[in-house]
Design a protein around this motif. Sequence first.
Motif, PDB file in Angstrom:
ATOM      1  N   LYS A 108      14.146   3.201  11.912  1.00 19.13           N
ATOM      2  CA  LYS A 108      14.335   2.252  13.068  1.00 19.13           C
ATOM      3  C   LYS A 108      15.520   2.686  13.596  1.00 19.13           C
ATOM      4  O   LYS A 108      15.710   2.720  14.820  1.00 19.13           O
ATOM      5  N   GLU A 109      16.341   3.200  12.846  1.00 24.86           N
ATOM      6  CA  GLU A 109      17.865   3.556  12.994  1.00 24.86           C
ATOM      7  C   GLU A 109      17.608   4.985  14.019  1.00 24.86           C
ATOM      8  O   GLU A 109      18.513   5.172  15.061  1.00 24.86           O
ATOM      9  N   GLU A 110      16.647   5.911  13.757  1.00 26.06           N
ATOM     10  CA  GLU A 110      16.375   6.886  14.469  1.00 26.06           C
ATOM     11  C   GLU A 110      15.735   6.627  15.978  1.00 26.06           C
ATOM     12  O   GLU A 110      15.496   7.431  16.513  1.00 26.06           O
ATOM     13  N   GLY A 111      15.469   5.185  16.020  1.00 27.43           N
ATOM     14  CA  GLY A 111      14.851   5.056  17.562  1.00 27.43           C
ATOM     15  C   GLY A 111      13.370   4.685  17.309  1.00 27.43           C
ATOM     16  O   GLY A 111      12.802   4.494  18.503  1.00 27.43           O
ATOM     17  N   TYR A 112      12.675   4.881  16.115  1.00 26.37           N
ATOM     18  CA  TYR A 112      11.370   4.652  16.213  1.00 26.37           C
ATOM     19  C   TYR A 112      11.015   3.015  16.320  1.00 26.37           C
ATOM     20  O   TYR A 112      11.952   2.147  15.776  1.00 26.37           O
ATOM     21  N   GLN A 113      10.190   2.611  17.272  1.00 27.30           N
ATOM     22  CA  GLN A 113       9.989   0.819  17.083  1.00 27.30           C
ATOM     23  C   GLN A 113       8.949   0.666  16.029  1.00 27.30           C
ATOM     24  O   GLN A 113       7.760   1.021  16.354  1.00 27.30           O
ATOM     25  N   ILE A 114       9.372  -0.180  15.174  1.00 33.10           N
ATOM     26  CA  ILE A 114       8.393  -0.470  14.243  1.00 33.10           C
ATOM     27  C   ILE A 114       8.456  -2.166  13.933  1.00 33.10           C
ATOM     28  O   ILE A 114       9.264  -2.641  13.576  1.00 33.10           O
ATOM     29  N   GLU A 115       7.270  -2.500  14.215  1.00 36.31           N
ATOM     30  CA  GLU A 115       7.170  -4.081  14.055  1.00 36.31           C
ATOM     31  C   GLU A 115       7.041  -4.329  12.375  1.00 36.31           C
ATOM     32  O   GLU A 115       6.152  -3.687  11.800  1.00 36.31           O
ATOM     33  N   SER A 116       7.731  -5.152  11.892  1.00 37.69           N
ATOM     34  CA  SER A 116       7.123  -5.510  10.450  1.00 37.69           C
ATOM     35  C   SER A 116       7.266  -7.011  10.440  1.00 37.69           C
ATOM     36  O   SER A 116       8.042  -7.966  10.761  1.00 37.69           O
ATOM     37  N   ILE A 117       5.868  -7.479   9.820  1.00 40.08           N
ATOM     38  CA  ILE A 117       5.616  -8.789   9.583  1.00 40.08           C
ATOM     39  C   ILE A 117       5.274  -8.919   7.943  1.00 40.08           C
ATOM     40  O   ILE A 117       4.451  -8.448   7.787  1.00 40.08           O
ATOM     41  N   PRO A 118       6.024 -10.073   7.649  1.00 40.91           N
ATOM     42  CA  PRO A 118       5.702 -10.327   6.161  1.00 40.91           C
ATOM     43  C   PRO A 118       4.302 -10.628   5.834  1.00 40.91           C
ATOM     44  O   PRO A 118       3.416 -11.131   6.762  1.00 40.91           O
ATOM     45  N   ARG A 119       3.860  -9.961   4.881  1.00 42.66           N
ATOM     46  CA  ARG A 119       2.478 -10.119   4.239  1.00 42.66           C
ATOM     47  C   ARG A 119       1.407  -9.332   5.111  1.00 42.66           C
ATOM     48  O   ARG A 119       0.266  -9.257   4.940  1.00 42.66           O
TER      49      ARG A 119
ATOM     50  N   GLU B  30       1.010  -1.228  -0.099  1.00 37.89           N
ATOM     51  CA  GLU B  30       0.081  -0.118  -0.087  1.00 37.89           C
ATOM     52  C   GLU B  30       0.817   1.227   0.079  1.00 37.89           C
ATOM     53  O   GLU B  30       0.419   2.209  -0.894  1.00 37.89           O
ATOM     54  N   LEU B  31       2.027   1.259   0.749  1.00 34.66           N
ATOM     55  CA  LEU B  31       2.803   2.255   0.968  1.00 34.66           C
ATOM     56  C   LEU B  31       3.531   2.760  -0.431  1.00 34.66           C
ATOM     57  O   LEU B  31       3.589   3.667  -0.872  1.00 34.66           O
ATOM     58  N   SER B  32       3.832   1.474  -1.049  1.00 40.70           N
ATOM     59  CA  SER B  32       4.782   1.577  -2.324  1.00 40.70           C
ATOM     60  C   SER B  32       3.793   2.208  -3.445  1.00 40.70           C
ATOM     61  O   SER B  32       4.092   3.011  -4.304  1.00 40.70           O
ATOM     62  N   ARG B  33       2.399   1.689  -3.110  1.00 40.13           N
ATOM     63  CA  ARG B  33       1.377   2.308  -4.342  1.00 40.13           C
ATOM     64  C   ARG B  33       1.236   3.706  -4.046  1.00 40.13           C
ATOM     65  O   ARG B  33       1.416   4.474  -5.000  1.00 40.13           O
ATOM     66  N   GLN B  34       1.171   4.144  -2.747  1.00 42.53           N
ATOM     67  CA  GLN B  34       0.792   5.708  -2.590  1.00 42.53           C
ATOM     68  C   GLN B  34       2.040   6.472  -2.845  1.00 42.53           C
ATOM     69  O   GLN B  34       1.736   7.530  -3.513  1.00 42.53           O
ATOM     70  N   PHE B  35       2.954   6.032  -2.783  1.00 42.76           N
ATOM     71  CA  PHE B  35       4.234   6.948  -2.826  1.00 42.76           C
ATOM     72  C   PHE B  35       4.978   6.753  -4.230  1.00 42.76           C
ATOM     73  O   PHE B  35       5.888   7.280  -4.535  1.00 42.76           O
ATOM     74  N   GLN B  36       4.487   5.590  -5.019  1.00 47.08           N
ATOM     75  CA  GLN B  36       4.894   5.228  -6.507  1.00 47.08           C
ATOM     76  C   GLN B  36       6.492   5.021  -6.201  1.00 47.08           C
ATOM     77  O   GLN B  36       7.175   5.772  -7.227  1.00 47.08           O
ATOM     78  N   VAL B  37       6.589   4.432  -5.449  1.00 45.74           N
ATOM     79  CA  VAL B  37       8.057   3.636  -5.431  1.00 45.74           C
ATOM     80  C   VAL B  37       8.246   2.420  -5.162  1.00 45.74           C
ATOM     81  O   VAL B  37       7.171   1.659  -4.457  1.00 45.74           O
ATOM     82  N   SER B  38       9.269   1.579  -5.323  1.00 43.13           N
ATOM     83  CA  SER B  38       9.178   0.082  -5.132  1.00 43.13           C
ATOM     84  C   SER B  38       9.419   0.074  -3.516  1.00 43.13           C
ATOM     85  O   SER B  38       9.386   0.990  -2.577  1.00 43.13           O
ATOM     86  N   ARG B  39       8.806  -1.405  -3.089  1.00 41.80           N
ATOM     87  CA  ARG B  39       8.907  -1.807  -1.848  1.00 41.80           C
ATOM     88  C   ARG B  39      10.138  -1.680  -1.078  1.00 41.80           C
ATOM     89  O   ARG B  39      10.338  -1.345   0.121  1.00 41.80           O
ATOM     90  N   THR B  40      11.268  -1.837  -1.820  1.00 41.15           N
ATOM     91  CA  THR B  40      12.728  -1.675  -1.432  1.00 41.15           C
ATOM     92  C   THR B  40      12.825  -0.286  -0.796  1.00 41.15           C
ATOM     93  O   THR B  40      13.351  -0.266   0.173  1.00 41.15           O
ATOM     94  N   THR B  41      12.390   0.637  -1.477  1.00 36.86           N
ATOM     95  CA  THR B  41      12.703   2.000  -1.038  1.00 36.86           C
ATOM     96  C   THR B  41      11.907   2.186   0.247  1.00 36.86           C
ATOM     97  O   THR B  41      12.473   2.751   0.984  1.00 36.86           O
ATOM     98  N   ILE B  42      10.559   1.937   0.251  1.00 34.44           N
ATOM     99  CA  ILE B  42       9.837   2.047   1.351  1.00 34.44           C
ATOM    100  C   ILE B  42      10.639   1.261   2.501  1.00 34.44           C
ATOM    101  O   ILE B  42      10.765   2.041   3.689  1.00 34.44           O
ATOM    102  N   TRP B  43      11.006   0.189   2.396  1.00 40.41           N
ATOM    103  CA  TRP B  43      11.932  -0.583   3.429  1.00 40.41           C
ATOM    104  C   TRP B  43      12.975   0.174   3.883  1.00 40.41           C
ATOM    105  O   TRP B  43      13.229   0.295   5.099  1.00 40.41           O
ATOM    106  N   LYS B  44      13.637   0.862   2.762  1.00 42.59           N
ATOM    107  CA  LYS B  44      14.663   1.658   3.282  1.00 42.59           C
ATOM    108  C   LYS B  44      14.495   3.018   4.303  1.00 42.59           C
ATOM    109  O   LYS B  44      15.300   3.059   5.277  1.00 42.59           O
ATOM    110  N   HIS B  45      13.312   3.585   4.061  1.00 44.67           N
ATOM    111  CA  HIS B  45      12.951   4.320   4.829  1.00 44.67           C
ATOM    112  C   HIS B  45      12.719   3.888   6.192  1.00 44.67           C
ATOM    113  O   HIS B  45      12.872   4.604   7.424  1.00 44.67           O
TER     114      HIS B  45
ATOM    115  N   ARG C  76      13.949   1.410   7.730  1.00 39.04           N
ATOM    116  CA  ARG C  76      15.106   1.320   8.325  1.00 39.04           C
ATOM    117  C   ARG C  76      15.634   2.312   8.971  1.00 39.04           C
ATOM    118  O   ARG C  76      16.215   2.420  10.015  1.00 39.04           O
ATOM    119  N   VAL C  77      15.815   3.308   8.247  1.00 34.48           N
ATOM    120  CA  VAL C  77      15.949   4.707   8.622  1.00 34.48           C
ATOM    121  C   VAL C  77      15.528   5.234   9.798  1.00 34.48           C
ATOM    122  O   VAL C  77      15.904   5.700  10.943  1.00 34.48           O
TER     123      VAL C  77
END
Lengths: 322, 322
Positions: free
Chosen positions: B42-53, B22-37, B39-40
């Motif tokens: 998370k590095e900044e300290g945001y706790q984000i749970e990610s579950i496949p599917r 949904e995010l990749s559709r909304q921003f018209q970027v690849s899911r890898t790009t979403i995943w990179k953001h 990751r950033v």
Amino acid sequence: MKESILTILKEHKKEGFVSGEELSRQFQVSRTTIWKHIRVLKEEGYQIESIPRCGYKLIAVPDMLYQQEIKPLLKTKIIGNKIHHYKEITSTNDVIKQLADNGSPEGTIVVCEEQLAGKGRLGRKWFSPNGAGIWCSVLLRPSIMPQHASKLTLLGAVAVAQGIRNQCGITSGIKWPNDLLVQGKKVCGLLTEMRAELDSVEYVVIGFGINVKNIEFHDEVSCKAISLEQLVGSKISRKKLLAEILASIESNYLLFLEQGFTPIKEQWEQFNITLGKKVVLSSPGQRVAGTAVRLGEEGQLVIKSVKGEEQAYYAGEITLRT
Amino acid sequence: MKESILTILKEHKKEGFVSGEELSRQFQVSRTTIWKHIRVLKEEGYQIESIPRCGYKLIAVPDMLYQQEIKPLLKTKIIGNKIHHYKEITSTNDVIKQLADNGSPEGTIVVCEEQLAGKGRLGRKWFSPNGAGIWCSVLLRPSIMPQHASKLTLLGAVAVAQGIRNQCGITSGIKWPNDLLVQGKKVCGLLTEMRAELDSVEYVVIGFGINVKNIEFHDEVSCKAISLEQLVGSKISRKKLLAEILASIESNYLLFLEQGFTPIKEQWEQFNITLGKKVVLSSPGQRVAGTAVRLGEEGQLVIKSVKGEEQAYYAGEITLRT
């Protein structure tokens, strides 16, 4: 060592050649090392004749404001203790502010041959062509409050006017607050800036640009500017003039620290061409006409309006009415 | 895009997961790009749970003064239009002065988690441990003369005191010129600095350090400092407090530009704990005892000596006598 070699070459200028062997013995380095320093001096514009088995002879010194040219002329203890010379920089004020932010001591000066973005008060351009003038800034660190720093603007004008009078025999007039005019045309402008906490000055920079050798001026200022050589009709040594001005800045600064603003104000009044004149003062959103009657205690200009009311102005641009 | 992703995650925090698709559709970027953001973040300290599917779910926001955390809370038009956040820097004033020298606009703020060389007035140290306080500087570019800039010191104290009162319900007292005290202990200090030509201010920097979460203090200041959480006994949100203070700085600054110093002075007097007290004013080479009777028109402290003579002081350190 480069400066010491130069000093020796200058001392022997009339007698003739100084042998490379003698120099290498004196400094206890190889003759190659001596030769490298000679090469740097040549690159800096020193004309040095070198003849195998005779040695080196200084033929001519370039007209440049190098540290090694100014230092021997200095009569000061503080002002000029550190000299930073550049061929071209944006502006001497910009560079000295950076040095000041990084802790350079009081008395540091920055001088250059050409300013690429020389500026005057109120963000105006100051044309600073290569080798034509003295483009210089001096760093002071007085223990005063920011309220009193404007006095140093007037001190700068007095010091430069004295230096020009002592070295060139030209008496310029100070247009409030700090332009130096001769025959109604500008020979020097000053730009004073500071960094301060709100109750203590961290440093003040006095920058000045003196038209010394200019033979023509940019269109914008051609009818309003003149150079010292145009006025005296003969050559003026920039380095001797600079040394004289630095001496004058030091003596006035020490006077200011010891006795306060009064003696500076009195000197300013002697060079004054503003007081007693009809003037128009312009500043953003304001235009005041009247007679400039005196300086205030902080160096403000007191203007008496046609209605007879007096008011003191800290800032603005004066037009002298004839 | 990172900030927009964060906004969406915050909006969906209660509902559950947001799919990467949904995010990749909304921003018209690849899911890898979403995943990179992600990751950033998370590095900044945001706790984000990610579950496949299922996608991503925001679990917790770090207690950091990131731009993306402060911006949504701002009610200002000018102050905070540019926010520079750092984990650690020498001091926020040092960094913002560099930004200002390079042309940053009015309203720019610098905020950090830890100052390595935080400083107070007169070159004193200000202890600024990681995450314990709000270490922040604000850049203003008022069209005023340097003589009047000291008024902004008092304005800063008023604004921070109002912000603390509005957000935390704690009324602090202003010790002249700009320390905020509660129960006789310092919760905030301000350091105002400026760059100026001698007749016009280029910029003013208001820096403030607020002890918010400190539970202990460095030996040197342990009996003289206290934190807001120690005072209220519960958690305080640094970002909400900062947003409140920035709003207060803006409203007071606009008031100052429109109506001058009088309304600021009146506010200052309401928070005052100096006037009416017996004080000793110390400054280099000077020590004056007397009663603080009022503020001068420029924000000076008027002290009445035991002989009954009144004098106004621009600078110095006040000790309140009990």
